[in-house]
Structures are given as C-alpha cells and as structure tokens.
Design a protein around this motif. Sequence first.
Motif, PDB file in Angstrom:
ATOM      1  N   PRO A  34       0.824  -1.204   0.000  1.00  0.00           N
ATOM      2  CA  PRO A  34       0.000   0.000   0.000  1.00  0.00           C
ATOM      3  C   PRO A  34       0.864   1.263   0.000  1.00  0.00           C
ATOM      4  CG  PRO A  34      -0.802  -1.580   1.622  1.00  0.00           C
ATOM      5  CD  PRO A  34       0.519  -2.089   1.137  1.00  0.00           C
ATOM      6  N   LEU A  35       0.300   2.325  -0.517  1.00  0.00           N
ATOM      7  CA  LEU A  35       0.950   3.637  -0.584  1.00  0.00           C
ATOM      8  C   LEU A  35       2.191   3.638  -1.469  1.00  0.00           C
ATOM      9  CD1 LEU A  35       0.694   5.409   2.908  1.00  0.00           C
ATOM     10  CD2 LEU A  35      -0.558   5.872   0.807  1.00  0.00           C
ATOM     11  N   ALA A  36       2.215   2.789  -2.479  1.00  0.00           N
ATOM     12  CA  ALA A  36       3.304   2.845  -3.450  1.00  0.00           C
ATOM     13  C   ALA A  36       3.162   4.133  -4.253  1.00  0.00           C
ATOM     14  CB  ALA A  36       3.250   1.637  -4.371  1.00  0.00           C
ATOM     15  N   ARG A  37       4.253   4.873  -4.373  1.00  0.00           N
ATOM     16  CA  ARG A  37       4.238   6.201  -5.016  1.00  0.00           C
ATOM     17  C   ARG A  37       4.775   6.070  -6.443  1.00  0.00           C
ATOM     18  NH1 ARG A  37       7.638  11.118  -4.872  1.00  0.00           N
ATOM     19  NH2 ARG A  37       6.329  12.946  -4.422  1.00  0.00           N
ATOM     20  N   HIS A  38       3.912   6.331  -7.422  1.00  0.00           N
ATOM     21  CA  HIS A  38       4.281   6.244  -8.830  1.00  0.00           C
ATOM     22  C   HIS A  38       4.553   7.653  -9.360  1.00  0.00           C
ATOM     23  CE1 HIS A  38       2.696   2.009  -9.406  1.00  0.00           C
ATOM     24  NE2 HIS A  38       2.188   2.352  -8.237  1.00  0.00           N
ATOM     25  N   ARG A  39       5.694   7.839 -10.009  1.00  0.00           N
ATOM     26  CA  ARG A  39       6.049   9.150 -10.564  1.00  0.00           C
ATOM     27  C   ARG A  39       5.969   9.089 -12.085  1.00  0.00           C
ATOM     28  NH1 ARG A  39      11.510  11.327  -7.840  1.00  0.00           N
ATOM     29  NH2 ARG A  39      10.858  13.144  -9.078  1.00  0.00           N
ATOM     30  N   PHE A  40       5.375  10.138 -12.670  1.00  0.00           N
ATOM     31  CA  PHE A  40       5.215  10.204 -14.117  1.00  0.00           C
ATOM     32  C   PHE A  40       5.621  11.590 -14.617  1.00  0.00           C
ATOM     33  CE2 PHE A  40       1.938   7.179 -12.673  1.00  0.00           C
ATOM     34  CZ  PHE A  40       2.330   6.049 -13.390  1.00  0.00           C
ATOM     35  N   ARG A  41       5.988  11.638 -15.875  1.00  0.00           N
ATOM     36  CA  ARG A  41       6.293  12.898 -16.531  1.00  0.00           C
ATOM     37  C   ARG A  41       5.389  13.041 -17.760  1.00  0.00           C
ATOM     38  NH1 ARG A  41      10.414  15.709 -14.874  1.00  0.00           N
ATOM     39  NH2 ARG A  41      10.449  16.891 -16.829  1.00  0.00           N
ATOM     40  N   GLY A  42       5.356  14.238 -18.300  1.00  0.00           N
ATOM     41  CA  GLY A  42       4.594  14.442 -19.523  1.00  0.00           C
ATOM     42  C   GLY A  42       3.408  15.360 -19.384  1.00  0.00           C
ATOM     43  N   HIS A  43       3.071  15.728 -18.133  1.00  0.00           N
ATOM     44  CA  HIS A  43       1.990  16.691 -17.947  1.00  0.00           C
ATOM     45  C   HIS A  43       2.186  17.428 -16.633  1.00  0.00           C
ATOM     46  CE1 HIS A  43      -1.911  18.617 -17.847  1.00  0.00           C
ATOM     47  NE2 HIS A  43      -2.099  18.203 -19.088  1.00  0.00           N
ATOM     48  N   GLY A  44       2.053  18.741 -16.675  1.00  0.00           N
ATOM     49  CA  GLY A  44       2.237  19.554 -15.475  1.00  0.00           C
ATOM     50  C   GLY A  44       0.986  20.247 -15.001  1.00  0.00           C
ATOM     51  N   PHE A  45      -0.181  19.970 -15.640  1.00  0.00           N
ATOM     52  CA  PHE A  45      -1.452  20.576 -15.256  1.00  0.00           C
ATOM     53  C   PHE A  45      -1.377  22.099 -15.201  1.00  0.00           C
ATOM     54  CE2 PHE A  45      -1.405  16.270 -13.632  1.00  0.00           C
ATOM     55  CZ  PHE A  45      -2.606  15.774 -14.110  1.00  0.00           C
ATOM     56  N   GLY A  46      -0.667  22.667 -16.152  1.00  0.00           N
ATOM     57  CA  GLY A  46      -0.564  24.124 -16.232  1.00  0.00           C
ATOM     58  C   GLY A  46       0.677  24.691 -15.600  1.00  0.00           C
ATOM     59  N   SER A  47       1.434  23.870 -14.855  1.00  0.00           N
ATOM     60  CA  SER A  47       2.688  24.329 -14.263  1.00  0.00           C
ATOM     61  C   SER A  47       3.841  23.966 -15.193  1.00  0.00           C
ATOM     62  CB  SER A  47       2.910  23.690 -12.888  1.00  0.00           C
ATOM     63  OG  SER A  47       3.227  22.316 -13.028  1.00  0.00           O
ATOM     64  N   ALA A  48       5.017  24.408 -14.826  1.00  0.00           N
ATOM     65  CA  ALA A  48       6.186  24.121 -15.660  1.00  0.00           C
ATOM     66  C   ALA A  48       6.874  22.818 -15.280  1.00  0.00           C
ATOM     67  CB  ALA A  48       7.183  25.277 -15.545  1.00  0.00           C
ATOM     68  N   ALA A  49       6.376  22.129 -14.245  1.00  0.00           N
ATOM     69  CA  ALA A  49       7.080  20.955 -13.716  1.00  0.00           C
ATOM     70  C   ALA A  49       7.050  19.775 -14.670  1.00  0.00           C
ATOM     71  CB  ALA A  49       6.468  20.548 -12.379  1.00  0.00           C
ATOM     72  N   GLU A  50       5.954  19.590 -15.390  1.00  0.00           N
ATOM     73  CA  GLU A  50       5.799  18.434 -16.280  1.00  0.00           C
ATOM     74  C   GLU A  50       5.984  17.118 -15.529  1.00  0.00           C
ATOM     75  OE1 GLU A  50       4.890  18.347 -19.673  1.00  0.00           O
ATOM     76  OE2 GLU A  50       4.329  20.387 -19.128  1.00  0.00           O
TER      77      GLU A  50
END
Length: 483
Positions: A115-131
Amino acid sequence: MAVVSVQWCRVVICGIRVSHDGGVAVIEDDRLVFGIELEKLDNSRRHRTLGDLDQVADILRSEGLAPTDIDRFVVDGSAPEMDSTETARIATLVGGRPVELAIAPYQDRPGCTIPLARHRFRGHGFGSAAEEYVSYHHVDQHIMGGYCTSPFAARGEDALVLVGDGGARARLYHVVAAARRVRSVATCQEQTQRLSLSSLVRQDPSLPSRLVVTGESALDIKWNSQLRGIFEEVWIPPFPDDSGAAIGAACCEMFRKGRSTALRWGVYSGPRVRVCGVPDNWRRQPCDERGVADLLHRKGEPVVVLSGRAELGPRALGNRSILAPATDSAMRDRLNGIKRRAADRSVAAVCLTQRAAEVFGPGGNDPYLTFEHRIRPEWADRIRAVQLDGTARVQTIDAAAKSPTARILSAYEVISGVPVLCNTSANSEGCGFFPDVAAAARWGGTRYIWSEGYLYTDQARVRQTTRERGSASREWGHTSVTW
C-alpha cells in the motif's frame, strides 16, 4: 553551541480525480483549502468526469490559485482490472486534444505490491512548468482520505481501515501512524464480514480497536451501525465513495511526505454558491433565518436552502438542502414526488444535536448522516415524514454552529417545539447540487428558495395560491416578508 533553526516550507498539494466523480482538491500543509467535485459546478450531471485536464487550472484560478502555486500534483489511480499491478492509462483531453494520462493501477495486490506505493510520471504539469506528477493506487485514496480526516489521525493513533469499494471483496488495512505505514491485514467476504472482523479483533490484541469505514459500501447506514458493536470507535467520512477521491489522493502525499498525518478540514469546503440576478417571475426580498423558520412552520412548504460553500460528498448537509416540516407523512410523498424518486423512499432528518437522544436512539452526534437511528415511540407521530419502519437517517447539527441551517432549525424549534426538519438534497434529477438560485428556479420544484439572506418566491405560484385560498400578506420581526 549555535542553535540551528529549521523552518518548514509551505507545501501545496493538488489532488485530482480524472474519471467518473471527477474532482480537484487542494491541501496547504495539513489544511484542506477546498474540494471541488465537477458535478457540483454548472448544474452538471452526477458522476461527471474531468473531461479536459485544462479544467484543473481553471478551477485553481477560480479559487485564487495558479498552477505555479502547486508544489505537487497527485492523480488518483484506477484501472479496469481491479487487481492489476501494471501502470494504467486513462483517455482524456488537453485543450480539446485527446491524450492518454498514465496513472497508478487500481489497487495493491497483497504479496506483490505494498500500500501507498508512489508512482512518478512525466509528460503533464497541469498548467505548471514541472511536467511531473505522482499517482497512488485508487484503494490508497480511500484509506488515506478516511484515516487522515478521522479523529484517530488527529490524536496520532493507529486505526484499522475497512475499504468496501465497487463490488470488490472488502479489504482491511492497519494504518501505523508513527511509522507512516499501511499494511494489509485481511480480505472479507460480504456475507461474513461482521463475523470475520469480530474474530480478528478478539484474536489479535495488537490490532487497534478503532475503525475507519470507507468505499462505496460505507454509504450503507445499516451496515455502519452494525460495526459499532465490534469496535470502540467507528469513523466514516462524509465522502467515503469516489466523490472524495481527489481529497484522498492529496492525503496520500500529505501522509507520506508532509509534516502531519492528520488533515485539518471542514465539510463545507465545496464550491461557493454563485451570485446571480433575480430569475424571471421570481421576487427577491430580505429574509433572515427566523423568517425561514416561520415560513416552514406556518406555510408547511419546502424551502430550497443554498448557502456558502457546498458540502463535500454525496449528501446534503444543510448548505445545499431542501428543508421541510417533518410533522406530516404527506411531506415525504411530496418531496419524493418533486425529486422524482420512488414513493417508498425515506427522507432524511436534520435534528438539533442537543435533543437528538431525546428523539432518536441512540441519537447523539451524527453530523454526516452515517448511522441508522430508531425513532423513539413518543416521537413517532410527531415526525412522520422522516420514518417508514421506525428508523431514520439523521444529520445532527449543533444549535451553536455557524450555519444558516443551524439557525433556521433552532428558530423552528422555538416556534414549533419540534427540533427536527426534513432534509433532502437540493438538486434536479441526475444532477449535482444547485450552484445558484437560477438553477433551482429553472428546476421549479418548490415555491421558495432562500439564499444568503434573501427569500426568492415564485410569483406565478403565489398568485395562483392567492386566488385559491384568498391568503393575506404578513410580516416577520424586523424583516418584511410577504408570503
């Protein structure tokens, strides 16, 4: 020796639910800033999806935030296969263009993932510059949304969390607060859940006697009430189903990476009631809460109440409610009729907390309509609209609460001697809560709408009633109100 001062930087987390019951929620450090369910905007259809990811930025801006103010975007995970461990992809839009957003799978598989496995993705920043964004299993948002809003989290205590969601077998988890860890304990067959839980608690003294119930099954007040006899304390959040997924997703990140494991929150954190003009053929006039209480008592008419921020979750809790006298069983038929519901469906009650134990058993504190109550025999004939089989769904509300409905109910009790009103959701069939007076007027199910200190009256109906009954105008207190 020099003393080094360590300052904690503010962290702003945005939780997002893309699929059905779409929503956006923001937590600043350990405080819920808002939780917006898409169905509660623009008189939208129930269970509305987040159709375009650009809506996230629009919602943030409507609340005075920009995407660049967000430190972490967290997306609720989901997948068609409920036991999948593979990264899921959900079809959506960005600026009207189709895309596939990668998200975490639905749930952990005991023995394969945790439980609580943290998945990180790139390709979208929801309007921010982080992507960049993170995602957690869908079941994790149920666990964390339930636990982090509980009194157990506020006290720093461990708790068990029972998740019954979407037809899957109920799963039991143990939240270890100090270690910020969640472990899987057991799965339970629906037919033997109560027996299984009782046996587990008796046989394993290391398990806490505090239970959080969440998932769609937690909307069953009869089941919730049965669990009270097994555990010392039972907590059900007002948004146990997917309506709380955006909040739960943000809580996953707060629990793992934040300063606190407990969320400071209030149930009235939804969208604000919109200001609009006076609808055609409706009259607006000043009216305070005492005026509404007098109208309810003297006219026996239902009143749509739209006030402040909407409540979180699927149940109306006074800010997006239709209130009505509960003294006549015909009112149940009337409310079910205007809501186009089955005639035998029960209507919920709202009762002053201070008198709840006098009217209901067990009574006591139940602010989110989560448990079943029995109507005491001496009250059965006095509140016939809210009971069918001797039981009732009851929201308790404190007389001193800073809530218009609390003030309406308190004044109604003084006038009538009855501390109970009918309380059903202010919405049209298949849609979320009314966002403004105009939407409620277009629906047209009631003659009266009250919002932010004004009473709106359907003049066409008033003229018809005046002709039929020869009724006269009247004044209430300092507020001139023509019924």
